[in-house]
Design a protein around this motif. Structure first.
Motif, PDB file in Angstrom:
ATOM      1  N   ILE A 208       0.829  -1.205   0.000  1.00 35.85           N
ATOM      2  CA  ILE A 208       0.000   0.000   0.000  1.00 35.85           C
ATOM      3  C   ILE A 208       0.860   1.250   0.000  1.00 35.85           C
ATOM      4  N   PHE A 209       1.770   1.337   0.960  1.00 36.62           N
ATOM      5  CA  PHE A 209       2.526   2.580   1.095  1.00 36.62           C
ATOM      6  C   PHE A 209       3.633   2.702   0.053  1.00 36.62           C
ATOM      7  N   SER A 210       4.023   1.600  -0.575  1.00 37.34           N
ATOM      8  CA  SER A 210       4.949   1.703  -1.712  1.00 37.34           C
ATOM      9  C   SER A 210       4.263   2.380  -2.897  1.00 37.34           C
ATOM     10  N   VAL A 211       3.021   1.966  -3.173  1.00 39.11           N
ATOM     11  CA  VAL A 211       2.276   2.589  -4.258  1.00 39.11           C
ATOM     12  C   VAL A 211       1.979   4.056  -3.941  1.00 39.11           C
ATOM     13  N   VAL A 212       1.609   4.340  -2.702  1.00 35.35           N
ATOM     14  CA  VAL A 212       1.341   5.725  -2.301  1.00 35.35           C
ATOM     15  C   VAL A 212       2.590   6.584  -2.463  1.00 35.35           C
ATOM     16  N   LEU A 213       3.745   6.025  -2.086  1.00 40.32           N
ATOM     17  CA  LEU A 213       5.007   6.748  -2.242  1.00 40.32           C
ATOM     18  C   LEU A 213       5.251   7.097  -3.708  1.00 40.32           C
ATOM     19  N   VAL A 214       5.006   6.134  -4.588  1.00 38.52           N
ATOM     20  CA  VAL A 214       5.211   6.359  -6.021  1.00 38.52           C
ATOM     21  C   VAL A 214       4.239   7.422  -6.539  1.00 38.52           C
ATOM     22  N   ILE A 215       3.001   7.401  -6.067  1.00 39.64           N
ATOM     23  CA  ILE A 215       2.010   8.386  -6.532  1.00 39.64           C
ATOM     24  C   ILE A 215       2.421   9.795  -6.119  1.00 39.64           C
ATOM     25  N   TYR A 216       2.817   9.967  -4.860  1.00 43.80           N
ATOM     26  CA  TYR A 216       3.267  11.297  -4.410  1.00 43.80           C
ATOM     27  C   TYR A 216       4.482  11.754  -5.219  1.00 43.80           C
ATOM     28  N   PHE A 217       5.395  10.827  -5.482  1.00 42.24           N
ATOM     29  CA  PHE A 217       6.593  11.163  -6.243  1.00 42.24           C
ATOM     30  C   PHE A 217       6.231  11.579  -7.662  1.00 42.24           C
ATOM     31  N   ALA A 218       5.303  10.859  -8.295  1.00 38.00           N
ATOM     32  CA  ALA A 218       4.888  11.201  -9.655  1.00 38.00           C
ATOM     33  C   ALA A 218       4.210  12.564  -9.694  1.00 38.00           C
ATOM     34  N   LEU A 219       3.381  12.876  -8.705  1.00 34.42           N
ATOM     35  CA  LEU A 219       2.736  14.191  -8.649  1.00 34.42           C
ATOM     36  C   LEU A 219       3.768  15.301  -8.475  1.00 34.42           C
ATOM     37  N   SER A 220       4.777  15.047  -7.649  1.00 33.99           N
ATOM     38  CA  SER A 220       5.839  16.043  -7.459  1.00 33.99           C
ATOM     39  C   SER A 220       6.592  16.293  -8.756  1.00 33.99           C
ATOM     40  N   LEU A 221       6.842  15.220  -9.515  1.00 34.19           N
ATOM     41  CA  LEU A 221       7.532  15.377 -10.791  1.00 34.19           C
ATOM     42  C   LEU A 221       6.691  16.165 -11.789  1.00 34.19           C
ATOM     43  N   LEU A 222       5.385  15.947 -11.771  1.00 34.75           N
ATOM     44  CA  LEU A 222       4.521  16.719 -12.654  1.00 34.75           C
ATOM     45  C   LEU A 222       4.587  18.205 -12.317  1.00 34.75           C
ATOM     46  N   ILE A 223       4.616  18.519 -11.032  1.00 35.24           N
ATOM     47  CA  ILE A 223       4.753  19.927 -10.627  1.00 35.24           C
ATOM     48  C   ILE A 223       6.084  20.488 -11.108  1.00 35.24           C
ATOM     49  N   THR A 224       7.150  19.708 -10.953  1.00 33.27           N
ATOM     50  CA  THR A 224       8.475  20.156 -11.387  1.00 33.27           C
ATOM     51  C   THR A 224       8.497  20.432 -12.883  1.00 33.27           C
ATOM     52  N   ILE A 225       7.946  19.514 -13.671  1.00 33.70           N
ATOM     53  CA  ILE A 225       7.917  19.687 -15.123  1.00 33.70           C
ATOM     54  C   ILE A 225       7.091  20.922 -15.495  1.00 33.70           C
ATOM     55  N   GLY A 226       5.931  21.069 -14.861  1.00 31.47           N
ATOM     56  CA  GLY A 226       5.073  22.205 -15.165  1.00 31.47           C
ATOM     57  C   GLY A 226       5.733  23.536 -14.847  1.00 31.47           C
ATOM     58  N   MET A 227       6.409  23.616 -13.705  1.00 33.35           N
ATOM     59  CA  MET A 227       7.057  24.868 -13.319  1.00 33.35           C
ATOM     60  C   MET A 227       8.258  25.167 -14.210  1.00 33.35           C
ATOM     61  N   GLN A 228       8.987  24.148 -14.636  1.00 32.44           N
ATOM     62  CA  GLN A 228      10.095  24.374 -15.555  1.00 32.44           C
ATOM     63  C   GLN A 228       9.599  24.902 -16.897  1.00 32.44           C
ATOM     64  N   GLN A 229       8.502  24.345 -17.378  1.00 32.88           N
ATOM     65  CA  GLN A 229       7.922  24.836 -18.620  1.00 32.88           C
ATOM     66  C   GLN A 229       7.448  26.285 -18.462  1.00 32.88           C
ATOM     67  N   LEU A 230       6.805  26.567 -17.336  1.00 35.53           N
ATOM     68  CA  LEU A 230       6.328  27.925 -17.081  1.00 35.53           C
ATOM     69  C   LEU A 230       7.489  28.908 -17.000  1.00 35.53           C
ATOM     70  N   GLU A 231       8.588  28.488 -16.405  1.00 32.42           N
ATOM     71  CA  GLU A 231       9.758  29.361 -16.314  1.00 32.42           C
ATOM     72  C   GLU A 231      10.321  29.668 -17.694  1.00 32.42           C
ATOM     73  N   ARG A 232      10.372  28.666 -18.562  1.00 37.68           N
ATOM     74  CA  ARG A 232      10.872  28.888 -19.927  1.00 37.68           C
ATOM     75  C   ARG A 232       9.970  29.858 -20.687  1.00 37.68           C
ATOM     76  N   ILE A 233       8.651  29.679 -20.535  1.00 41.94           N
ATOM     77  CA  ILE A 233       7.708  30.563 -21.221  1.00 41.94           C
ATOM     78  C   ILE A 233       7.863  31.998 -20.718  1.00 41.94           C
ATOM     79  N   ALA A 234       7.967  32.156 -19.392  1.00 43.04           N
ATOM     80  CA  ALA A 234       8.115  33.492 -18.822  1.00 43.04           C
ATOM     81  C   ALA A 234       9.421  34.142 -19.262  1.00 43.04           C
ATOM     82  N   ALA A 235      10.496  33.353 -19.307  1.00 41.66           N
ATOM     83  CA  ALA A 235      11.795  33.894 -19.722  1.00 41.66           C
ATOM     84  C   ALA A 235      11.764  34.318 -21.184  1.00 41.66           C
ATOM     85  N   ARG A 236      11.112  33.509 -22.043  1.00 40.83           N
ATOM     86  CA  ARG A 236      11.013  33.877 -23.453  1.00 40.83           C
ATOM     87  C   ARG A 236      10.179  35.142 -23.633  1.00 40.83           C
ATOM     88  N   GLY A 237       9.083  35.240 -22.871  1.00 38.58           N
ATOM     89  CA  GLY A 237       8.245  36.440 -22.960  1.00 38.58           C
ATOM     90  C   GLY A 237       8.984  37.675 -22.514  1.00 38.58           C
TER      91      GLY A 237
END
Length: 244
Positions: A208-237
């Motif tokens: 149970i908690f192994s899967v939960v750990l992976v889910i939290y980790f995947a959500l954190s990575l999605l946030i990281t990817i999204g913020m990196q993309q947003l930073e690139r867009i803001a820098a280009r603008g």
């Protein structure tokens, strides 16, 4: 130091594959719908808390820097209280104490308010630091153009400050995501709450908690990817704006 987007994406895919492998190996697939339902609640709280945190942080920072003294004082009190006390105590206070004053809020509302205001208090210092980092000469140049303070902030200062704000905001959003585990203590069926329920009935703690750990980790990575993309867009603008 930022991770390359490809590396982050590959890591996320491997993490998801590892989660599926754990689930399959443990014949855990029958419990995944419950965990995914809890994940949706966690995502809802995270998104709501992030939106509130940004609004609270920008408002508090600008009021501290440029507001009239009564509002400046209120902004300072808000930041110091929410930074100086535990998020868990804040959660309990809004959920258990407010009803004694005739104010009863839904658990989901309490969760979003607590996490959003808590992270917003830290984010206020991020906004203040980014705004202060804009060269003072740019402020002085706007005097000759007869621009109001609001115009200066909207057109010149905040667009530049935003690029500097995005990386620390990514960290704050991840901290908010992790803090959502606290809301299970006020009866919200988030990911952590669902995991505790399943563990109490199945005793499949490792799976149970192994899967939960992976889910939290995947959500954190999605946030990281999204913020990196947003930073690139803001820098280009910002770069295009300077070119013109």
């Amino acid at each position: 130091m930022q991770l390359p987007l490809r590396t982050v994406a590959v890591t996320a895919i491997l993490a998801f594959a590892a989660g599926l492998a754990v689930a399959s190996f443990a014949t855990f697939r029958s419990f995944l719908p419950g965990l995914l339902q809890g994940t949706l609640t966690t995502v809802e709280i995270t998104l709501g808390g992030c939106a509130l945190a940004v609004v609270a942080a920008v408002s508090a920072a600008l009021l501290k820097m440029y507001g009239p003294w009564p509002l400046r004082w209120l902004a300072i009190v808000y930041v110091e209280i929410f930074r100086g006390t535990s998020a868990l105590v804040q959660l309990f206070w809004l959920f258990f104490v407010l009803p004694h004053f005739g104010v009863t809020l839904a658990p989901l509302t309490v969760a979003i308010l607590t996490l959003g205001l808590n992270v917003g208090a830290y984010g206020a210092e991020v906004v203040r630091g980014a705004v202060s980092a804009v060269p003072r000469g740019q402020w002085e140049a706007t005097v000759a153009l007869n621009m109001t303070r609001i115009q200066v902030l909207r057109r010149i200062v905040l667009p530049q400050a935003m690029v500097a704000m995005i990386p620390p905001w990514g960290n704050l959003f991840i901290e908010l995501l992790k803090a959502t585990a606290l809301v299970s203590l006020i009866t919200i069926s988030d990911l952590a709450f669902k995991a505790q329920q399943m563990n109490a009935t199945t005793y499949r703690t490792v799976e149970i908690f192994s899967v939960v750990l992976v889910i939290y980790f995947a959500l954190s990575l999605l946030i990281t990817i999204g913020m990196q993309q947003l930073e690139r867009i803001a820098a280009r603008g910002l770069a295009r704006g300077r070119a013109h």
